[in-house]
Write an enzyme that holds these catalytic residues in place. Structure first.
Site, PDB file in Angstrom:
ATOM      1  N   HIS A 304     -29.197  -2.409 -13.685  1.00 34.90           N
ATOM      2  CA  HIS A 304     -30.601  -2.575 -14.085  1.00 34.90           C
ATOM      3  C   HIS A 304     -30.735  -3.880 -14.840  1.00 34.90           C
ATOM      4  O   HIS A 304     -29.836  -4.244 -15.594  1.00 34.90           O
ATOM      5  CB  HIS A 304     -31.041  -1.400 -14.984  1.00 34.90           C
ATOM      6  CG  HIS A 304     -32.514  -1.265 -15.063  1.00 34.90           C
ATOM      7  ND1 HIS A 304     -33.270  -1.999 -15.936  1.00 34.90           N
ATOM      8  CD2 HIS A 304     -33.369  -0.490 -14.360  1.00 34.90           C
ATOM      9  CE1 HIS A 304     -34.533  -1.674 -15.776  1.00 34.90           C
ATOM     10  NE2 HIS A 304     -34.630  -0.771 -14.818  1.00 34.90           N
ATOM     11  N   ASP A 361     -33.024   5.870 -10.215  1.00 34.88           N
ATOM     12  CA  ASP A 361     -33.038   6.250  -8.801  1.00 34.88           C
ATOM     13  C   ASP A 361     -31.767   6.953  -8.340  1.00 34.88           C
ATOM     14  O   ASP A 361     -31.709   7.448  -7.224  1.00 34.88           O
ATOM     15  CB  ASP A 361     -33.248   4.992  -7.932  1.00 34.88           C
ATOM     16  CG  ASP A 361     -34.643   4.436  -8.106  1.00 34.88           C
ATOM     17  OD1 ASP A 361     -35.582   5.232  -8.144  1.00 34.88           O
ATOM     18  OD2 ASP A 361     -34.784   3.204  -8.215  1.00 34.88           O
TER      19      ASP A 361
HETATM   20  N1  ACO Z   1     -23.545  -2.703  -7.212  1.00 33.58           N
HETATM   21  C1  ACO Z   1     -22.563  -3.642  -7.314  1.00 33.58           C
HETATM   22  N2  ACO Z   1     -22.656  -4.742  -8.086  1.00 33.58           N
HETATM   23  C2  ACO Z   1     -23.777  -4.900  -8.793  1.00 33.58           C
HETATM   24  C3  ACO Z   1     -24.840  -3.975  -8.736  1.00 33.58           C
HETATM   25  C4  ACO Z   1     -24.687  -2.838  -7.914  1.00 33.58           C
HETATM   26  N3  ACO Z   1     -25.650  -1.928  -7.816  1.00 33.58           N
HETATM   27  N4  ACO Z   1     -25.844  -4.392  -9.540  1.00 33.58           N
HETATM   28  C5  ACO Z   1     -25.437  -5.545 -10.083  1.00 33.58           C
HETATM   29  N5  ACO Z   1     -24.189  -5.849  -9.631  1.00 33.58           N
HETATM   30  C6  ACO Z   1     -23.370  -7.018 -10.029  1.00 33.58           C
HETATM   31  C7  ACO Z   1     -23.886  -8.291  -9.386  1.00 33.58           C
HETATM   32  O1  ACO Z   1     -23.294  -8.524  -8.129  1.00 33.58           O
HETATM   33  C8  ACO Z   1     -23.516  -9.308 -10.424  1.00 33.58           C
HETATM   34  O2  ACO Z   1     -22.121  -9.560 -10.287  1.00 33.58           O
HETATM   35  P1  ACO Z   1     -21.522 -11.038 -10.574  1.00 33.58           P
HETATM   36  O3  ACO Z   1     -21.783 -11.308 -12.016  1.00 33.58           O
HETATM   37  O4  ACO Z   1     -20.081 -10.919 -10.208  1.00 33.58           O
HETATM   38  O5  ACO Z   1     -22.284 -11.970  -9.653  1.00 33.58           O
HETATM   39  C9  ACO Z   1     -23.709  -8.584 -11.750  1.00 33.58           C
HETATM   40  O6  ACO Z   1     -23.526  -7.187 -11.443  1.00 33.58           O
HETATM   41  C10 ACO Z   1     -25.086  -8.801 -12.387  1.00 33.58           C
HETATM   42  O7  ACO Z   1     -26.060  -8.350 -11.470  1.00 33.58           O
HETATM   43  P2  ACO Z   1     -27.421  -9.092 -11.129  1.00 33.58           P
HETATM   44  O8  ACO Z   1     -27.712  -8.924  -9.675  1.00 33.58           O
HETATM   45  O9  ACO Z   1     -27.386 -10.493 -11.665  1.00 33.58           O
HETATM   46  O10 ACO Z   1     -28.444  -8.247 -12.011  1.00 33.58           O
HETATM   47  P3  ACO Z   1     -30.022  -8.236 -11.875  1.00 33.58           P
HETATM   48  O11 ACO Z   1     -30.524  -7.909 -13.217  1.00 33.58           O
HETATM   49  O12 ACO Z   1     -30.507  -9.495 -11.236  1.00 33.58           O
HETATM   50  O13 ACO Z   1     -30.304  -7.059 -10.827  1.00 33.58           O
HETATM   51  C11 ACO Z   1     -30.696  -4.888  -9.949  1.00 33.58           C
HETATM   52  C12 ACO Z   1     -30.661  -5.773 -11.215  1.00 33.58           C
HETATM   53  C13 ACO Z   1     -31.591  -5.549  -8.869  1.00 33.58           C
HETATM   54  C14 ACO Z   1     -31.277  -3.543 -10.297  1.00 33.58           C
HETATM   55  C15 ACO Z   1     -29.247  -4.736  -9.401  1.00 33.58           C
HETATM   56  O14 ACO Z   1     -28.448  -4.101 -10.383  1.00 33.58           O
HETATM   57  C16 ACO Z   1     -29.195  -3.959  -8.098  1.00 33.58           C
HETATM   58  O15 ACO Z   1     -29.366  -4.560  -7.033  1.00 33.58           O
HETATM   59  N6  ACO Z   1     -28.956  -2.611  -8.141  1.00 33.58           N
HETATM   60  C17 ACO Z   1     -28.965  -1.792  -6.941  1.00 33.58           C
HETATM   61  C18 ACO Z   1     -30.385  -1.470  -6.499  1.00 33.58           C
HETATM   62  C19 ACO Z   1     -31.061  -0.472  -7.416  1.00 33.58           C
HETATM   63  O16 ACO Z   1     -30.509   0.569  -7.759  1.00 33.58           O
HETATM   64  N7  ACO Z   1     -32.307  -0.793  -7.772  1.00 33.58           N
HETATM   65  C20 ACO Z   1     -33.143   0.084  -8.638  1.00 33.58           C
HETATM   66  C21 ACO Z   1     -33.325  -0.551  -9.988  1.00 33.58           C
HETATM   67  S1  ACO Z   1     -34.211   0.517 -11.040  1.00 33.58           S
HETATM   68  C22 ACO Z   1     -35.781   0.364 -10.511  1.00 33.58           C
HETATM   69  O17 ACO Z   1     -36.249  -0.639 -10.051  1.00 33.58           O
HETATM   70  C23 ACO Z   1     -36.577   1.502 -10.630  1.00 33.58           C
END
Ligand code: ACO
Length: 427
Positions: A304, A361
């Site tokens: 998140h 979620d």
């Molecule tokens: N699975 C694996 N790796 C992940 C995940 C995940 N679900 N989420 C983040 N990471 C990793 C990224 O690859 C990144 O790694 P790095 O530093 O090696 O490049 C690091 O964690 C930071 O992640 P970001 O993508 O920079 O975080 P951001 O804040 O931009 O994204 C998000 C947040 C979009 C929710 C992301 O965690 C994600 O895609 N999660 C999966 C989708 C999801 O569950 N969405 C619902 C969110 S809650 C809502 O909207 C109601």
């Protein structure tokens, strides 16, 4: 706390501090461009506050979520979705008389124009219900204006109308997809009961209500009611900032919510769990795939932007999931897989270092499925829950004298000026 000073070469600029009542303060950079000729770069707005807001407080490190100061745990335990909607919209909990008036004001708008029913009926059976819902909301704007003229945009009427029409639009999207007759609303029922009956009832007989089922959905909608400046709410604000009306602004919010990185994740989680089950239920190899940087697979329902600790909504849902699934004869096998996946991720350094925890979620899809909703309806249920938040933010922005049209800057990295070459002279 004091102002900050920006300095670069000969330029010094005082950045006034915008003080928060709690949480992150903000440095006001409004004069930066005019003073320095340069802008700020903040991809994904991870560091940028777009407004002052008094609706929802989140402390992502501590796993705290409060609507208008009230902890989400207390609201989920004791409140109802309509009471929470009133709170989110008005800033205070209602008296019994205020809640009664609010509920009746909403219920009278469950009945939508007959021609909108025809519109829903003409949508392809296989349509995803999210674009169908946003089409319905855009259409609602035109029907409301043709019926009430400028009165359609009175904020209180629009709020009641949208809260009233939304369950009908959501249920009709579903009914169309399963080829069943549309039901008219029953204003004598509670908000949640009416929605359940319109979704699962048939004109051939009474709908058998189950109190545990009704309460479970009530709680889930409470948990989704607002979440400050997330992607869909920021979209509603951005669209509204142009002067676009509240109906079409909310339709834009539905579109933003549909993406799998946002509300669409609840559908994606269930697809992921089913995929793991089909592959033999090997949670470890799925986690390894997620960690492999050459693979784009993500652990859906994890991570998140704000929560760097357990999402408090996920904690509440997890607590209830077992009981709810047992009551609703839900899929324990998928719940077991989800729990195993969570345990594997939480004990893995990849997730620990990145502070990735289950988000709202992760468990909701399992519950929605047990309730009988098809996968593609999950995000519609999220939208139904998030509506009071979108409305509250649209209204807060409209009443804020500091509001300006949303218009970010860019750091241009394209070609510098060059002359046009006639097509015959190219290649
Ligand atoms: N699975 C694996 N790796 C992940 C995940 C995940 N679900 N989420 C983040 N990471 C990793 C990224 O690859 C990144 O790694 P790095 O530093 O090696 O490049 C690091 O964690 C930071 O992640 P970001 O993508 O920079 O975080 P951001 O804040 O931009 O994204 C998000 C947040 C979009 C929710 C992301 O965690 C994600 O895609 N999660 C999966 C989708 C999801 O569950 N969405 C619902 C969110 S809650 C809502 O909207 C109601």
């Amino acid at each position: 706390m004091s102002n900050a000073t920006f300095s670069h070469d000969e330029v010094r600029l005082e950045l006034p501090l915008a003080e928060a009542t709690q949480g992150n303060n903000g440095y006001d950079i409004t004069r930066l461009l005019a003073t320095t000729g340069d802008t700020t770069l903040d991809v994904g707005f991870a560091n940028t506050a777009s407004c002052r807001s008094a609706i929802t407080f989140i402390d992502g490190d501590a796993g705290i979520l409060r609507y208008r100061g009230y902890p989400i745990e207390q609201l989920a335990e004791t409140s109802t979705f309509l009471e929470v909607s009133y709170l989110v919209l008005n800033g205070e909990l209602p008296t019994p008389a205020q809640l009664d008036e609010f509920s009746k004001g909403i219920a009278k708008y469950h009945l939508i124009d007959e021609r909108m029913r025809e519109m829903f009926r003409s949508m392809p059976r296989k349509s995803h219900p999210m674009p169908v819902l946003s089409a319905g909301l855009n259409a609602l704007s035109t029907f409301a204006e043709s019926k009430y003229g400028a009165g359609a945009y009175d904020p209180d009427r629009a709020t009641h109308l949208l809260l009233g029409a939304m369950p009908t639009l959501a249920a009709y999207g579903y009914k169309n997809s399963v080829g069943q007759p549309f039901l008219y609303a029953d204003e004598s029922l509670s908000y949640i009961e009416n929605f359940l009956r319109m979704s699962f009832g048939l004109p051939t007989g009474p709908y058998p209500f189950d109190d545990a089922f009704t309460r479970a959905l009530d709680v889930l909608l409470i948990l989704h009611a607002d979440h400050e400046q997330n992607c869909s709410t920021s979209t509603v604000r951005m669209v509204g900032s142009s002067g676009a009306n509240i109906y079409v602004s909310v339709a834009a919010g539905v579109n933003a919510l549909s993406g799998p990185l946002h509300g669409g994740a609840n559908q994606a989680v269930l697809e992921m769990l089913k995929g793991i089950r089909e592959e033999g239920g090997d949670v470890t190899s799925y986690v390894n795939k997620v960690k492999d940087k050459k693979d784009t697979t993500k652990l859906m329902g994890f991570g998140h932007r704000i929560y760097k600790n357990y999402d408090p909504r996920a904690a509440i849902i997890k607590k209830h999931a077992d009981e709810i699934l047992r009551n609703l004869n839900g899929n324990d096998e998928l719940l077991d897989l989800a729990v195993q996946l969570e345990d594997a991720a939480l004990s893995d350094p990849y997730f620990q270092e990145r502070k990735l925890y289950p988000n709202v979620d992760f468990y909701t899809g399992l519950i929605y499925q047990a309730m009988g909703f098809p996968q593609n309806m999950f995000t519609v249920l999220f939208a139904l829950g998030r509506l009071p938040g979108w409305l509250a933010h649209w209204r807060e922005q409209a009443n804020d004298p500091a509001t300006k049209i949303g218009r970010p800057r860019q750091v241009y990295v394209g070609e510098v000026e060059r002359d046009y070459v006639p097509i015959q002279q190219r290649g």
